[in-house]
Design an enzyme around this catalytic site. Structure first.
Site, PDB file in Angstrom:
ATOM      1  N   GLY A  47       0.837  -1.184   0.000  1.00 34.25           N
ATOM      2  CA  GLY A  47       0.000   0.000   0.000  1.00 34.25           C
ATOM      3  C   GLY A  47       0.878   1.242   0.000  1.00 34.25           C
ATOM      4  O   GLY A  47       2.088   1.158   0.242  1.00 34.25           O
ATOM      5  N   GLN A  52       3.190   9.928   1.802  1.00 34.10           N
ATOM      6  CA  GLN A  52       4.504   9.285   1.694  1.00 34.10           C
ATOM      7  C   GLN A  52       5.296   9.777   0.499  1.00 34.10           C
ATOM      8  O   GLN A  52       6.513   9.572   0.432  1.00 34.10           O
ATOM      9  CB  GLN A  52       4.353   7.762   1.607  1.00 34.10           C
ATOM     10  CG  GLN A  52       3.861   7.130   2.903  1.00 34.10           C
ATOM     11  CD  GLN A  52       3.772   5.630   2.778  1.00 34.10           C
ATOM     12  OE1 GLN A  52       2.775   5.100   2.301  1.00 34.10           O
ATOM     13  NE2 GLN A  52       4.822   4.927   3.179  1.00 34.10           N
ATOM     14  N   CYS A 100       6.852  -0.718   6.653  1.00 30.87           N
ATOM     15  CA  CYS A 100       6.381   0.515   6.020  1.00 30.87           C
ATOM     16  C   CYS A 100       7.477   1.018   5.092  1.00 30.87           C
ATOM     17  O   CYS A 100       8.645   1.038   5.481  1.00 30.87           O
ATOM     18  CB  CYS A 100       6.073   1.558   7.087  1.00 30.87           C
ATOM     19  SG  CYS A 100       5.499   3.137   6.412  1.00 30.87           S
ATOM     20  N   LEU A 101       7.100   1.436   3.908  1.00 33.20           N
ATOM     21  CA  LEU A 101       8.095   1.933   2.952  1.00 33.20           C
ATOM     22  C   LEU A 101       8.768   3.207   3.455  1.00 33.20           C
ATOM     23  O   LEU A 101       9.847   3.556   2.990  1.00 33.20           O
ATOM     24  CB  LEU A 101       7.433   2.180   1.590  1.00 33.20           C
ATOM     25  CG  LEU A 101       6.829   0.925   0.935  1.00 33.20           C
ATOM     26  CD1 LEU A 101       6.096   1.312  -0.340  1.00 33.20           C
ATOM     27  CD2 LEU A 101       7.894  -0.123   0.656  1.00 33.20           C
ATOM     28  N   HIS A 142      -3.262   0.751   8.506  1.00 27.98           N
ATOM     29  CA  HIS A 142      -1.887   1.247   8.353  1.00 27.98           C
ATOM     30  C   HIS A 142      -1.843   2.425   7.371  1.00 27.98           C
ATOM     31  O   HIS A 142      -1.260   3.472   7.677  1.00 27.98           O
ATOM     32  CB  HIS A 142      -0.982   0.106   7.864  1.00 27.98           C
ATOM     33  CG  HIS A 142       0.426   0.519   7.605  1.00 27.98           C
ATOM     34  ND1 HIS A 142       1.496   0.010   8.307  1.00 27.98           N
ATOM     35  CD2 HIS A 142       0.961   1.403   6.713  1.00 27.98           C
ATOM     36  CE1 HIS A 142       2.613   0.578   7.860  1.00 27.98           C
ATOM     37  NE2 HIS A 142       2.319   1.421   6.891  1.00 27.98           N
ATOM     38  N   HIS A 146      -1.379   6.999   7.843  1.00 27.67           N
ATOM     39  CA  HIS A 146      -0.499   7.977   7.190  1.00 27.67           C
ATOM     40  C   HIS A 146      -1.224   9.303   6.949  1.00 27.67           C
ATOM     41  O   HIS A 146      -0.578  10.344   6.830  1.00 27.67           O
ATOM     42  CB  HIS A 146      -0.004   7.435   5.840  1.00 27.67           C
ATOM     43  CG  HIS A 146       1.116   6.441   5.949  1.00 27.67           C
ATOM     44  ND1 HIS A 146       2.366   6.776   6.414  1.00 27.67           N
ATOM     45  CD2 HIS A 146       1.184   5.127   5.638  1.00 27.67           C
ATOM     46  CE1 HIS A 146       3.155   5.711   6.376  1.00 27.67           C
ATOM     47  NE2 HIS A 146       2.460   4.687   5.911  1.00 27.67           N
TER      48      HIS A 146
END
Ligand code: NI
Length: 178
Positions: A47, A52, A100-101, A142, A146
């Site tokens: 995702g 982000q 998480c990226l 999640h 963000h």
């Protein structure tokens, strides 16, 4: 279509409360979503949220059929969700490992609501409403975190359960490198 830079923990843009999307079905919105899919796929993410990549909008994408970073997880339908609202459907919480990226190389065990309803709109402004559990529910919580400036470590109750992917899950290291 472009792979965008993914912001990492410590960048203040990840801590903002995102703004609602107000204009739907525009060329700019479709281009942004295409970039987000390119970026998510290049990073092999499950995702991605607009903040982000530094975009201050309530927009998340998620979904996969098979994911190298989460090989044992069931598929989640490919979804573009704008202006989401999440509602827990019970008090039951479940704990699972998340990455998480924006927090590369780490995994943590995070408590999440087991069963939620989420609503919002798609890129055309059409309503979306689903009741989900399992990994689908985890991914939505999640990603939507963000949009309110929360990264998963801030949801953890036990920070001894935070560690390097290469140590916790050595078989995943190639999928979760930085
Ligand atoms: Ni994330």
């Amino acid at each position: 279509m472009t792979v965008r830079e993914i912001l990492k923990m410590g960048d203040p843009r990840l801590l903002r409360v995102a703004q609602p999307v107000q204009h739907f079905d525009t060329p700019e919105l479709h281009a942004l979503i295409a970039d987000m899919f390119d970026t998510m796929e290049a990073a092999r993410g499950a995702g991605l949220a607009a903040p982000q990549i530094g975009v201050d909008l309530q927009l998340v994408i998620f979904g996969f059929t098979q994911n190298a970073r989460y090989p044992d997880r069931p598929p989640v339908p490919s979804t573009v969700l704008l202006n989401p609202v999440l509602t827990p459907l019970s008090d039951k919480m479940v704990e699972g490992w998340e990455g998480c990226l924006s927090v590369p190389g780490l995994r943590g065990k995070v408590p999440r609501h087991a069963h939620i309803r989420y609503s919002g709109v798609d890129p055309l402004g059409q309503p979306i409403e689903r009741e989900v559990d399992g990994f689908h529910a985890v991914v939505v919580q999640h990603e939507c975190d963000h949009l309110i400036g929360r990264l998963y470590p801030t949801r953890m109750s036990d920070l001894t359960q935070l560690g390097y992917t290469s140590v916790l899950f050595p078989d995943l290291v190639d999928a979760d490198d930085d």
